[in-house]
Design a protein around this motif. Structure first.
Motif, PDB file in Angstrom:
ATOM      1  N   ASN A 263       0.823  -1.199   0.000  1.00  0.00           N
ATOM      2  CA  ASN A 263       0.000   0.000   0.000  1.00  0.00           C
ATOM      3  C   ASN A 263       0.862   1.255   0.000  1.00  0.00           C
ATOM      4  OD1 ASN A 263      -2.738  -0.874  -0.044  1.00  0.00           O
ATOM      5  ND2 ASN A 263      -2.594  -1.493   2.105  1.00  0.00           N
ATOM      6  N   PRO A 264       0.368   2.358  -0.554  1.00  0.00           N
ATOM      7  CA  PRO A 264       1.134   3.610  -0.565  1.00  0.00           C
ATOM      8  C   PRO A 264       1.556   4.024   0.846  1.00  0.00           C
ATOM      9  CG  PRO A 264      -0.806   3.796  -1.959  1.00  0.00           C
ATOM     10  CD  PRO A 264      -0.930   2.499  -1.231  1.00  0.00           C
ATOM     11  N   GLY A 265       2.800   4.477   0.957  1.00  0.00           N
ATOM     12  CA  GLY A 265       3.308   4.953   2.230  1.00  0.00           C
ATOM     13  C   GLY A 265       3.824   3.876   3.156  1.00  0.00           C
ATOM     14  N   GLU A 266       3.741   2.627   2.750  1.00  0.00           N
ATOM     15  CA  GLU A 266       4.220   1.536   3.591  1.00  0.00           C
ATOM     16  C   GLU A 266       5.506   0.956   3.032  1.00  0.00           C
ATOM     17  OE1 GLU A 266       1.143  -1.327   4.208  1.00  0.00           O
ATOM     18  OE2 GLU A 266      -0.157   0.088   5.261  1.00  0.00           O
ATOM     19  N   GLU A 267       6.336   0.443   3.918  1.00  0.00           N
ATOM     20  CA  GLU A 267       7.606  -0.145   3.499  1.00  0.00           C
ATOM     21  C   GLU A 267       7.436  -1.596   3.099  1.00  0.00           C
ATOM     22  OE1 GLU A 267      12.163  -0.812   5.262  1.00  0.00           O
ATOM     23  OE2 GLU A 267      10.528  -0.181   6.582  1.00  0.00           O
ATOM     24  N   MET A 268       6.608  -2.315   3.824  1.00  0.00           N
ATOM     25  CA  MET A 268       6.434  -3.741   3.586  1.00  0.00           C
ATOM     26  C   MET A 268       5.286  -4.018   2.629  1.00  0.00           C
ATOM     27  SD  MET A 268       7.064  -5.663   7.226  1.00  0.00           S
ATOM     28  CE  MET A 268       8.698  -5.723   7.965  1.00  0.00           C
ATOM     29  N   VAL A 269       5.392  -5.122   1.928  1.00  0.00           N
ATOM     30  CA  VAL A 269       4.299  -5.642   1.120  1.00  0.00           C
ATOM     31  C   VAL A 269       3.359  -6.409   2.048  1.00  0.00           C
ATOM     32  CG1 VAL A 269       3.650  -7.192  -0.771  1.00  0.00           C
ATOM     33  CG2 VAL A 269       5.738  -5.804  -0.943  1.00  0.00           C
ATOM     34  N   THR A 270       2.086  -6.110   1.976  1.00  0.00           N
ATOM     35  CA  THR A 270       1.105  -6.831   2.788  1.00  0.00           C
ATOM     36  C   THR A 270       0.679  -8.106   2.071  1.00  0.00           C
ATOM     37  OG1 THR A 270       0.276  -4.788   3.787  1.00  0.00           O
ATOM     38  CG2 THR A 270      -1.161  -6.709   3.888  1.00  0.00           C
TER      39      THR A 270
END
Length: 326
Positions: A147-154
């Protein structure tokens, strides 16, 4: 490691142009990049069931995409990777979960927020996370998306991912925490998605009968809704408190009565199943013939499950939800 890759179009297979973002390529560059930068031993078998922008997805496309996987010998593959557009990603994930939840290999869907040529595209990260998830060998139907603004892939489970919102372009999940995460090729799973011991359907049904999905909002006048002959069921998404407007002929109570008289069952999504949590208006819906569905079901899971049930005589719409809710 041998992965069956099904490319269906979407932003991950598009390029920018003066006329707007349009389909331009199959996501082969991602396969080549993975083999060059991560592991040359991973083999990809690429198939293209169709190439569309996913906003144009019609339910009958799911038969083309998922139907063959019910009868094909998949023993030569370690997993299935589906590249998809983001607009309807959560819906295809839900349908894949219903149809492929019995497979003994991982099935992972992924997408991109921008064309791969864009320096800020999350396409590569999402794709790599999908491959690494397949390499764990953990069966189930998943979605990988940063998701935008996140470092990790969910890592999302098929039964909990929610359609991305328009304001932030973020996919949500119907659970307190995500199913898992991935960063720099390492995948961590907190739990596993719902699976079946046997196929839900002997084959993919022909989806001739339709499900009409409606959403509550102030001023909703259901007198405007006239189902067509092919409409086999209505899915009414309630307010968060498990309610809908019930006053007058345009209200949900009167609408349910009209649908009952013409033989179209109405399912009410978002119900508070505990009686002490229900409002008096919810009881009016029940008296009108509405069939309550738990708030624990996502709209995508409810819609796809109902669509399968009305087109597959062996499936009981009253019992199918127990598979997801346990």
């Amino acid at each position: 490691m041998h992965i069956l890759m099904l490319a269906t179009g979407g932003t991950i297979a598009s390029q920018s142009s003066q006329e707007g973002i349009r389909l331009a390529q199959k996501p082969l560059p991602l396969c080549h990049r993975y083999r060059e930068e991560v592991d040359p031993a991973v083999e990809f078998t690429l198939r293209t069931p169709y190439q569309i922008l996913s906003e144009n997805l019609d339910p009958r496309r799911w038969e083309t995409l998922l139907g063959p996987l019910l009868t094909e010998d998949l023993s030569g593959f370690d997993g299935i990777l589906i590249t998809h557009g983001s607009d309807t990603l959560s819906y295809t994930a839900a349908m894949a979960g219903w149809i492929l939840g019995h497979l003994s290999i991982p099935v992972v869907l992924t997408a991109a927020d921008k064309p791969l040529e864009h320096p800020q595209s999350n396409g590569w990260e999402n794709f790599r996370a999908a491959v690494e998830l397949i390499r764990t060998g953990t069966p189930g139907v998943y979605v990988t998306y940063r998701n935008p603004g996140e470092e990790m892939v969910t890592v999302f489970g098929w039964e909990e991912i929610l359609q991305a919102d328009c304001a932030l372009d973020r996919f949500g999940f119907q659970s307190p925490t995500p199913l898992g995460q991935a960063l720099n090729g390492k995948v961590t799973l907190a739990r596993l998605p719902r699976r079946w011991n046997a196929p839900l359907c002997p084959g993919f049904p022909v989806l001739n009968r339709k499900v009409l999905q409606l959403l509550c909002y102030p001023g909703l006048d259901l007198r405007q809704i006239q189902p067509r002959p092919e409409t086999a069921a209505v899915l009414l998404r309630l307010y968060h408190s498990g309610t809908a407007p019930v006053e007058g002929e345009g209200g949900a109570a009167a609408f349910l009565g009209r649908m009952e008289r013409i033989g179209v069952p109405c399912y009410l999504l978002g119900s508070k199943l505990k009686k002490e949590a229900r409002y008096v208006t919810a009881y009016e819906l029940s008296a009108g013939g509405g069939k309550f569905l738990s708030h624990r079901l996502t709209p995508e899971v409810a819609y796809c499950g109902l669509l399968l049930a009305v087109n597959q005589p062996e499936l009981d719409p009253e019992d199918i939800w127990k598979r997801v809710l346990g």
